[in-house]
Design a protein around this motif. Structure first.
Motif, PDB file in Angstrom:
ATOM      1  N   LEU A 132      -3.246  11.398  -7.781  1.00 61.63           N
ATOM      2  CA  LEU A 132      -2.824  10.847  -6.489  1.00 61.63           C
ATOM      3  C   LEU A 132      -4.074  10.387  -5.754  1.00 61.63           C
ATOM      4  CD1 LEU A 132      -0.228  13.599  -5.531  1.00 61.63           C
ATOM      5  CD2 LEU A 132       0.293  11.254  -6.218  1.00 61.63           C
ATOM      6  N   GLN A 137      -0.021   4.114  -3.841  1.00 58.57           N
ATOM      7  CA  GLN A 137       0.902   5.135  -4.322  1.00 58.57           C
ATOM      8  C   GLN A 137       1.771   5.725  -3.213  1.00 58.57           C
ATOM      9  OE1 GLN A 137      -2.445   7.249  -6.560  1.00 58.57           O
ATOM     10  NE2 GLN A 137      -0.713   7.625  -7.926  1.00 58.57           N
ATOM     11  N   TYR A 144       8.124   9.765  -7.206  1.00 54.43           N
ATOM     12  CA  TYR A 144       7.482  10.755  -8.075  1.00 54.43           C
ATOM     13  C   TYR A 144       8.238  12.087  -8.060  1.00 54.43           C
ATOM     14  CZ  TYR A 144       3.143   7.893  -8.126  1.00 54.43           C
ATOM     15  OH  TYR A 144       2.204   6.906  -8.276  1.00 54.43           O
ATOM     16  N   LEU A 160      -0.825   6.529 -13.505  1.00 56.80           N
ATOM     17  CA  LEU A 160      -1.443   5.429 -12.768  1.00 56.80           C
ATOM     18  C   LEU A 160      -1.108   4.062 -13.358  1.00 56.80           C
ATOM     19  CD1 LEU A 160      -4.913   7.076 -12.104  1.00 56.80           C
ATOM     20  CD2 LEU A 160      -3.073   6.697 -10.460  1.00 56.80           C
ATOM     21  N   LYS A 163       3.043   1.166 -11.668  1.00 60.07           N
ATOM     22  CA  LYS A 163       2.614   0.555 -10.413  1.00 60.07           C
ATOM     23  C   LYS A 163       3.763   0.258  -9.456  1.00 60.07           C
ATOM     24  CE  LYS A 163      -1.749   0.369 -11.457  1.00 60.07           C
ATOM     25  NZ  LYS A 163      -2.474  -0.897 -11.650  1.00 60.07           N
TER      26      LYS A 163
END
Length: 350
Positions: A132, A137, A144, A160, A163
């Motif tokens: 994170l 994000q 998540y 990561l 996106k």
């Protein structure tokens, strides 16, 4: 750095965010003027929209924060990866903010203490926290949360590579989890199709007024954005009444719209304002509310996002091209886009 030094750095950064950083935002955003440091910090950290907006403002107006972005010798720091006087870089501080927001959300949505690795929220946070790290994000945190723990551990740094919210939702669904869209669990993220292969659109509804508290902080963000010179150049002449009407409509968009039209493309507030304005002008008030409002038509929004993606819409697209692309891809969503110079959609009373 020792645990003691780490804790001290975190305290110093948090105090700065509540103090001098909050002071800068109060100067830039009149709506924050009546919010004290703790109230400002808590409100922003708890809200993905406010937090993402504040981070975008920091990027646009970094000059306003320059007196705080200095190294141990008092020299201004322009590089996100150079240590500041507090011992952390801008990159480190943004990661800390994203993690703090994630903890708040995991605690509220999953239960338990995210600092306790034996709790549900704590187990997911422990598996995810080192990944994170980016401001983009923030809109993904809610997506998540439903990730099964085993899948998160399997993903590791590959998190990561996801996106967009749609990509996260697809992984959640494939792993047996239940994606969260518009604040509710959904069993399928594939839009239903009509006989022509296009996303089905619900029957038109009668014109209804858009009701929203236009003196909200979110409204201030949109109002300031619509008054930006680059946005005005892309949209052409807008009266104050036009901007009030658009601000009210934007404050009423659904979480699906925020996710799939703004978050998935990583659009800035300026790009978001241009895209949503063209949708509003092309569809009219009632159809815009029907598709993009609450509860809206999530399937239609997702199908529209697919069309935009096929036209290479991204955060790198300039505002004028984005405006033209949005206009050209509205034809299957309701009534046709108005001709240049034609009448504007009916105004909403706000």
């Amino acid at each position: 750095m020792s645990e003691v030094d780490h804790n001290k750095a975190v305290r110093n950064i948090t105090e700065a965010l509540k103090g001098p950083v909050a002071d800068v935002y109060r100067d830039l955003i009149p709506a924050f003027s009546d919010m004290k440091g703790d109230s400002f910090y808590d409100s922003v950290i708890a809200s993905p929209d406010m937090l993402h907006g504040c981070l975008l403002i920091f990027r646009k107006r970094r000059d306003a924060f320059s007196h705080l972005l200095v190294d141990a010798k008092g020299r201004e720091v322009a590089d996100d990866f150079v240590r500041l006087r507090c011992g952390r870089s801008v990159h480190d501080i943004i990661a800390m903010i994203v993690r703090t927001h994630a903890k708040r959300h995991f605690r509220d949505s999953l239960g338990g203490d995210p600092n306790d690795a034996s709790s549900k929220s704590g187990r997911l946070y422990a598996a995810m926290n080192e990944y994170l790290i980016h401001e983009w994000q923030v809109p993904l945190v809610a997506h998540y949360a439903p990730l099964p723990l085993a899948k998160m551990r399997e993903l590791g740094p590959a998190l990561l590579e996801l996106k967009t919210a749609a990509e996260v939702d697809a992984v959640v669904a494939a792993a047996g989890g239940t994606p969260i869209v518009n604040g509710k669990p959904v069993l399928s993220i594939a839009p239903p199709r009509n006989g022509n292969g296009a996303a089905a659109l619900a029957p038109p509804r009668a014109e209804e007024p858009i009701l929203v508290q236009t003196n909200s902080r979110e409204a201030d963000f949109w109002w300031e954005t619509l008054n930006d010179a680059m946005v005005r150049n892309a949209l052409g002449s807008l009266s104050d009444n036009d901007k009030r009407e658009l601000t009210a409509a934007f404050c009423s968009i659904s979480e699906t719209t925020r996710t799939h039209l703004l978050g998935d493309f990583s659009l800035s507030l300026f790009q978001g304002a241009v895209l949503l304005t063209k949708c509003y002008q092309g569809l009219g008030r009632a159809t815009f509310a029907q598709v993009f409002g609450k509860p809206g038509s999530p399937d239609t929004v997702k199908a529209f996002a697919v069309r935009l993606k096929a036209k290479n819409v991204s955060s790198r697209m300039d505002l004028n091209t984005l405006a033209r692309t949005a206009e050209a891809n509205l034809s299957n969503m309701g009534r046709a886009t108005p001709r240049a110079g034609g009448p504007r959609p009916p105004a909403a009373r706000v």
